[in-house]
Design an enzyme around this catalytic site. Sequence first.
Site, PDB file in Angstrom:
ATOM      1  N   SER A 128       0.838  -1.200   0.000  1.00 14.78           N
ATOM      2  CA  SER A 128       0.000   0.000   0.000  1.00 14.78           C
ATOM      3  C   SER A 128       0.870   1.246   0.000  1.00 14.78           C
ATOM      4  CB  SER A 128      -0.841  -0.032   1.272  1.00 14.78           C
ATOM      5  OG  SER A 128      -1.418   1.233   1.505  1.00 14.78           O
ATOM      6  N   TYR A 153      -2.018  -0.783  10.994  1.00 17.37           N
ATOM      7  CA  TYR A 153      -2.229  -1.344   9.645  1.00 17.37           C
ATOM      8  C   TYR A 153      -1.044  -0.980   8.744  1.00 17.37           C
ATOM      9  CZ  TYR A 153      -3.572  -1.058   4.762  1.00 17.37           C
ATOM     10  OH  TYR A 153      -3.562  -1.148   3.394  1.00 17.37           O
ATOM     11  N   LYS A 157       2.116  -3.349   6.820  1.00 21.43           N
ATOM     12  CA  LYS A 157       2.535  -3.370   5.414  1.00 21.43           C
ATOM     13  C   LYS A 157       4.041  -3.113   5.312  1.00 21.43           C
ATOM     14  CE  LYS A 157      -1.405  -4.356   3.577  1.00 21.43           C
ATOM     15  NZ  LYS A 157      -1.635  -5.712   3.055  1.00 21.43           N
TER      16      LYS A 157
END
Length: 344
Positions: A128, A153, A157
Site C-alpha cells: 500500500s 495497519y 505493510k
Amino acid sequence: MKSKKILVTGGAGYIGAHTVVELFASGYSPVIIDNFSKSDRTLLDGIEKITGKALTFYEGDCTDRQFLNGVFEKEGKLEGVMHFAAYKSVGESVEFPIMYYQNNINSLLALVEVMKEHQVNNLIFSSSCTVYGEPDSIPVDEYAPFKKAESPYGATKQMCEQILEDAVRADIDLKVISLRYFNPIGAHPSAMLGELPIDKPNNLVPYITQTAASIREKLVIFGGDYDTPDGTCIRDFIHIVDLAQAHVKAIDKLLGEGISDGYQYYNLGTGQGISVLQLVKEFIEVTGVKLNYEIGPRRAGDVVKTYANPTKAKNELNWSAQYTSRDALRDAWAWEKRLRRLNT
Ligand code: UD1
C-alpha cells in the site's frame, strides 16, 4: 498446454476477486483461499457469473499452516501465489493493534514457509502507499523513504515488505513483487462484482454509494481546512480493474523474464491527484444522483496529499491505468444499484 495455477489468498475480497477475473481472462487457473472474515460468498458468485468458470475454492485461514499445507498438497504444482488476505481498516487497526499484527504478519510468515516447503517461489504481495506515510514531495515514486507508519495497519505493510526483502536476500530461488496500491475504487463494468464492506464502510467510495442508495444518511467529508486547493485531502483513485490487471502483468513478469534482485516493488496509481470534494462532485455529475454530504472535522491519521508516480510500473511491467475516476464512479454506482436492486 495446461494453464498455470496461481494461488490467490483473499480471493473473495474486493481486490482479490477482481484479480481472479483478470487471471482467468489471461489464461491462468486461479485457486482461491478465503476465510470470509471480512468478505462473503457474494463476490465468488460474481466471479462465476462474469467468467462462466467453476471456481476452485478452499475456505480457511492463512495463519493456519496445516490448512495451507493441505491446499498446497491437494493442488500439486502451483506456479505462484498472490497474497491479498489481510485486514485493511486503518481505524480498526488503531483499536485492535495486536489483532492486526497477529493476522497480517503471521499469515505472511506461514504462507512463505509453506511456499518454501512446496518449492513455490513466486509471490505477489498486496502492499500500500501507506508505507510512505505523509510524503515529502508528490507525486511519490518508489524511492521515497518509508516514514513512521500512521497506524498499526500501515506498520504491518511496512513490516511485511521488510520480511519479504530479507527472505529474498537469504533465498536465491524466492522472487517477490510488492504492489503498492494507492486508492482502489470502482467495480467491474458488468456490475457483477464490486466492493462489499461487511460493516459500515470506512473507505470513501462505498460510503458515497451507500449514501446515494439511502443506506447511510449522509457522507461526512473529513476535513475542509487542509492546505490543498479546496481544503480537502488529495488521493490517487485507481479503477479496480486497472489494479487487477497490474497483478496479471506482475505475475507474467515473475514467471517470464523475471525481476532483478529477486525483490521488486511498484506503485499502482494513475498519477493524478484528485481531491475528496472533487470526487464527490464527479459522482454527482456522472450519476445524476443527489448526494447528502457535508464537510466535517478531520479524521485522525489521514495523510493530506498523496498521488503516485507510476513510471516504474509503466517501464517494467508495461502497465498503466486506462480508466478514469469517472469510469470508476459510474461502475461503483452500477454495482451498488444492482446489489440493492435499485432502479434509480
Ligand atoms: C488508506 C490508506 C491505504 C489503505 C486504505 C485501506 C493512506 C494514504 N492510505 O486509504 O493505503 O489501503 O486506507 O482502507 O494511508 N473520507 C471522507 N469521508 C468518508 C471516508 C473517507 O471524507 O466517509 C476521506 C478520507 O478522509 C480520505 C479519503 O476520503 O481523505 C480517502 O479515504 P479512504 O477511502 O478511507 O482511503 P485512505 O484513508 O486514503
